[in-house]
Write a protein that holds these residues in place. Structure first.
Motif, PDB file in Angstrom:
ATOM      1  N   VAL A  57     -32.628   1.090  11.883  1.00  0.00           N
ATOM      2  CA  VAL A  57     -32.620   2.151  13.036  1.00  0.00           C
ATOM      3  C   VAL A  57     -32.063   2.094  14.298  1.00  0.00           C
ATOM      4  CG1 VAL A  57     -34.806   1.468  13.512  1.00  0.00           C
ATOM      5  CG2 VAL A  57     -34.891   3.833  13.585  1.00  0.00           C
ATOM      6  N   LEU A  58     -31.923   0.306  14.515  1.00  0.00           N
ATOM      7  CA  LEU A  58     -31.345   0.061  15.651  1.00  0.00           C
ATOM      8  C   LEU A  58     -30.441   1.335  15.909  1.00  0.00           C
ATOM      9  CD1 LEU A  58     -32.214  -3.171  15.411  1.00  0.00           C
ATOM     10  CD2 LEU A  58     -33.652  -1.746  16.720  1.00  0.00           C
ATOM     11  N   VAL A  59     -29.298   1.593  15.253  1.00  0.00           N
ATOM     12  CA  VAL A  59     -28.416   1.630  15.251  1.00  0.00           C
ATOM     13  C   VAL A  59     -27.875   2.934  16.751  1.00  0.00           C
ATOM     14  CG1 VAL A  59     -25.566   3.125  14.074  1.00  0.00           C
ATOM     15  CG2 VAL A  59     -27.254   0.671  13.195  1.00  0.00           C
ATOM     16  N   PRO A  60     -29.210   3.885  16.059  1.00  0.00           N
ATOM     17  CA  PRO A  60     -28.619   5.262  16.607  1.00  0.00           C
ATOM     18  C   PRO A  60     -30.016   4.807  18.677  1.00  0.00           C
ATOM     19  CG  PRO A  60     -30.135   6.071  15.045  1.00  0.00           C
ATOM     20  CD  PRO A  60     -29.428   4.167  15.167  1.00  0.00           C
ATOM     21  N   GLY A  61     -30.260   3.630  18.377  1.00  0.00           N
ATOM     22  CA  GLY A  61     -30.461   3.420  19.727  1.00  0.00           C
ATOM     23  C   GLY A  61     -29.882   2.858  20.581  1.00  0.00           C
ATOM     24  N   ILE A  62     -28.934   1.777  19.938  1.00  0.00           N
ATOM     25  CA  ILE A  62     -27.559   1.656  21.162  1.00  0.00           C
ATOM     26  C   ILE A  62     -26.738   2.966  21.352  1.00  0.00           C
ATOM     27  CG2 ILE A  62     -26.085  -0.287  20.618  1.00  0.00           C
ATOM     28  CD1 ILE A  62     -28.583  -1.429  20.850  1.00  0.00           C
ATOM     29  N   ALA A  63     -26.282   3.719  20.361  1.00  0.00           N
ATOM     30  CA  ALA A  63     -25.553   4.511  20.708  1.00  0.00           C
ATOM     31  C   ALA A  63     -25.844   5.403  22.129  1.00  0.00           C
ATOM     32  CB  ALA A  63     -25.932   5.382  19.526  1.00  0.00           C
ATOM     33  N   GLY A  68     -22.253   9.085  24.109  1.00  0.00           N
ATOM     34  CA  GLY A  68     -22.574  10.684  24.722  1.00  0.00           C
ATOM     35  C   GLY A  68     -23.585  11.472  23.200  1.00  0.00           C
ATOM     36  N   VAL A  69     -24.160  12.326  23.736  1.00  0.00           N
ATOM     37  CA  VAL A  69     -24.617  13.480  22.673  1.00  0.00           C
ATOM     38  C   VAL A  69     -24.608  13.299  21.597  1.00  0.00           C
ATOM     39  CG1 VAL A  69     -26.683  15.012  22.491  1.00  0.00           C
ATOM     40  CG2 VAL A  69     -25.731  13.758  25.134  1.00  0.00           C
ATOM     41  N   TRP A  70     -23.520  13.497  21.005  1.00  0.00           N
ATOM     42  CA  TRP A  70     -23.183  13.994  20.168  1.00  0.00           C
ATOM     43  C   TRP A  70     -22.101  12.067  19.503  1.00  0.00           C
ATOM     44  CZ3 TRP A  70     -23.554  18.458  17.497  1.00  0.00           C
ATOM     45  CH2 TRP A  70     -23.459  19.450  17.868  1.00  0.00           C
ATOM     46  N   GLY A  71     -21.539  11.747  20.973  1.00  0.00           N
ATOM     47  CA  GLY A  71     -21.990  10.635  19.283  1.00  0.00           C
ATOM     48  C   GLY A  71     -23.019   9.765  18.949  1.00  0.00           C
ATOM     49  N   THR A  72     -23.785  10.101  19.385  1.00  0.00           N
ATOM     50  CA  THR A  72     -25.575   9.475  19.296  1.00  0.00           C
ATOM     51  C   THR A  72     -25.428  10.290  18.237  1.00  0.00           C
ATOM     52  OG1 THR A  72     -25.889   8.794  21.603  1.00  0.00           O
ATOM     53  CG2 THR A  72     -27.624   8.946  19.634  1.00  0.00           C
ATOM     54  N   ALA A  73     -25.358  11.608  18.034  1.00  0.00           N
ATOM     55  CA  ALA A  73     -26.143  11.998  16.573  1.00  0.00           C
ATOM     56  C   ALA A  73     -25.113  11.799  15.568  1.00  0.00           C
ATOM     57  CB  ALA A  73     -25.707  14.214  17.189  1.00  0.00           C
ATOM     58  N   VAL A  74     -24.091  11.338  15.911  1.00  0.00           N
ATOM     59  CA  VAL A  74     -23.445  11.334  14.367  1.00  0.00           C
ATOM     60  C   VAL A  74     -23.674  10.275  13.853  1.00  0.00           C
ATOM     61  CG1 VAL A  74     -21.060  10.296  13.594  1.00  0.00           C
ATOM     62  CG2 VAL A  74     -21.238  12.552  15.468  1.00  0.00           C
ATOM     63  N   PHE A  75     -23.823   8.783  14.978  1.00  0.00           N
ATOM     64  CA  PHE A  75     -24.211   7.753  14.506  1.00  0.00           C
ATOM     65  C   PHE A  75     -25.910   7.612  13.910  1.00  0.00           C
ATOM     66  CE2 PHE A  75     -21.575   5.581  16.935  1.00  0.00           C
ATOM     67  CZ  PHE A  75     -21.207   4.752  16.057  1.00  0.00           C
ATOM     68  N   ALA A  76     -27.047   9.116  13.992  1.00  0.00           N
ATOM     69  CA  ALA A  76     -28.489   8.899  13.128  1.00  0.00           C
ATOM     70  C   ALA A  76     -28.149   9.376  12.045  1.00  0.00           C
ATOM     71  CB  ALA A  76     -29.385  10.299  14.386  1.00  0.00           C
ATOM     72  N   VAL A  77     -27.537  10.558  12.144  1.00  0.00           N
ATOM     73  CA  VAL A  77     -27.006  11.156  10.722  1.00  0.00           C
ATOM     74  C   VAL A  77     -26.013  10.115  10.066  1.00  0.00           C
ATOM     75  CG1 VAL A  77     -25.286  12.498   9.444  1.00  0.00           C
ATOM     76  CG2 VAL A  77     -26.473  13.040  11.769  1.00  0.00           C
ATOM     77  N   LEU A  78     -25.357   9.302  10.650  1.00  0.00           N
ATOM     78  CA  LEU A  78     -25.084   8.283  10.221  1.00  0.00           C
ATOM     79  C   LEU A  78     -25.741   6.619   9.087  1.00  0.00           C
ATOM     80  CD1 LEU A  78     -22.004   7.234   8.639  1.00  0.00           C
ATOM     81  CD2 LEU A  78     -21.502   6.208  10.974  1.00  0.00           C
ATOM     82  N   ALA A  79     -26.857   6.789  10.280  1.00  0.00           N
ATOM     83  CA  ALA A  79     -27.526   5.699   9.692  1.00  0.00           C
ATOM     84  C   ALA A  79     -28.613   6.143   8.355  1.00  0.00           C
ATOM     85  CB  ALA A  79     -28.674   5.611  10.972  1.00  0.00           C
TER      86      ALA A  79
END
Length: 406
Positions: A57-63, A68-79
């Protein structure tokens, strides 16, 4: 260009994004991606009693903090996907199950929302920076190199690190009656001080060009300050009693060995040259906007000698009122005299403003109590003016001139 003080706020965001780019490409994704790989690797290589996959869960938090917003969304899905795959790979008794899945999913959603708020705030601050930059260029316009036959250098340091312009002002105006220089400091801070400075500079730029007598220019400045105060009072604003200290300098064309000086409650300029450092005679004029208290018109114009190679140093009270840890004021004249005696080239405008800037900041440990302007001007050598003159200030080849520094 002179180095500028580090600033907080919007420039922190700009600096962060610049540091996270390599050869023009963003590398912000590297940190959260490596964190995701590390958590997954450790989870697969530890015993079932030590499961850390929920730490993903720390991964999207760091992102959210650096991407950017889309990059964070990608990491949220990937997590979420990585969590499901890693958790399902373990036997049932070692799976963390639905609660941690919800934690990772909700954490990703919150990270995306936080990133959106962060990006929106950064865009707003960038817009504010552009507005402040436009205001700065309106009030403190860039000056071409050797403008009006003068070598010049200037640096402006706001006391508020978030601000880009304040009540300090200066300008050089060449014209058919010689080149005139103005430096001043409007009482108070905020947009009201900026507005008053802009009003005075507008009047100076017109009067200094058209008026043959420097005393008339001085009278026009006093009148403009009174009109501006009347306008703000009529609007019901609380800054109707604002005034400004200023120094008006004229470089007459009929006497290249002297300058005309009018002081409106301003500290007298210093003269630095091969013979050392001296201070011009103090004036007895009141600040702009308070001249009516004297009742005898603007302060007199005084002609004082200025030899070839001597540089006029004009500063606002941010320099002379800079205090050290013991409360001692910065001894500008004495410090500069020692520096000139040790290295005569310090009197060159560029070196002079850099020296005063650095020594002032060192004296007060970077904690400026007021906006600070350091402005140095001197006549160019006659042969240099003949080589470059094809109209006023025609030699603008050196675009790094410190007259544009703030």
């Amino acid at each position: 260009m002179l180095d500028r003080l580090p600033r907080a706020g919007h420039e922190d965001a700009l600096r962060r994004h610049q540091l996270l780019r390599v050869r023009g490409r963003s590398v912000a994704w590297v940190a959260p991606f490596l964190l995701l790989l590390c958590i997954t690797f450790v989870d697969f290589n530890t015993t079932g009693e030590f499961r850390i996959i929920s730490w993903i869960v720390l991964v999207p938090g760091i992102a959210a903090a650096i991407c950017g917003v889309w990059g964070t969304a990608v990491f949220a899905v990937l997590a979420v996907v990585t969590y499901v795959v890693a958790d399902q790979a373990w036997p049932h008794q070692y799976q963390t199950g639905l609660p941690d899945f919800i934690l990772v999913a909700v954490g990703g959603i919150l990270a995306v929302l936080a990133c959106s708020v962060r990006v929106r705030g950064e865009r707003r601050m960038l817009h504010m920076r552009d507005v402040a930059e436009t205001t700065r260029r309106t009030v403190l316009r860039p000056l071409p190199a050797d403008w009006g036959g003068l070598e010049h250098a200037a640096v402006y340091l706001p006391s508020d690190v978030e601000a880009r312009v304040g009540g300090d002002f200066y300008d050089i105006q060449p014209g058919p009656h010689g080149t005139r220089v103005l430096i001043g400091d409007v009482q108070g801070k905020g947009l009201g001080a900026v507005e008053a400075a802009a009003a005075l500079l507008g009047t100076f730029r017109e009067a200094a060009y058209h008026e043959a007598d420097l005393a008339t220019v001085a009278d026009r400045l006093e009148t403009r300050m009174l009109r501006h105060r009347g306008h703000t009072t009529a609007l019901g604003r609380e800054d109707g009693d604002r005034f400004a200290t200023a120094a008006l300098i004229g470089f007459p064309e009929d006497d290249e060995g002297a300058v005309d000086v009018v002081l409106f409650g301003h500290d007298p300029p210093l003269v630095a040259g091969p013979a050392g450092v001296r201070q011009l005679p103090p004036g007895d004029g009141l600040p702009l906007g308070l001249g009516e208290l004297a009742g005898d018109g603007p302060p007199p114009v005084r002609r004082v000698p200025l030899a070839t190679g001597e540089t006029l140093l004009l500063t606002t009270d941010g320099v002379t009122e800079a205090r050290d840890g013991d409360g001692e004021f910065y001894p500008l004249a004495a410090d500069l005299a020692r520096a000139v005696a040790a290295e005569p080239r310090v009197t060159e405008p560029r070196r002079l403003v850099a020296f005063v800037r650095d020594r002032t900041l060192r004296h007060c440990a970077g904690r400026l109590a007021d906006d600070t302007t350091v402005f140095a001007v001197r006549r160019r050598a006659p042969e240099a003016r003949l080589c470059s003159r094809s109209g006023y200030g025609a030699d603008v080849s050196d675009r790094r001139g410190l007259g544009r520094e703030r």
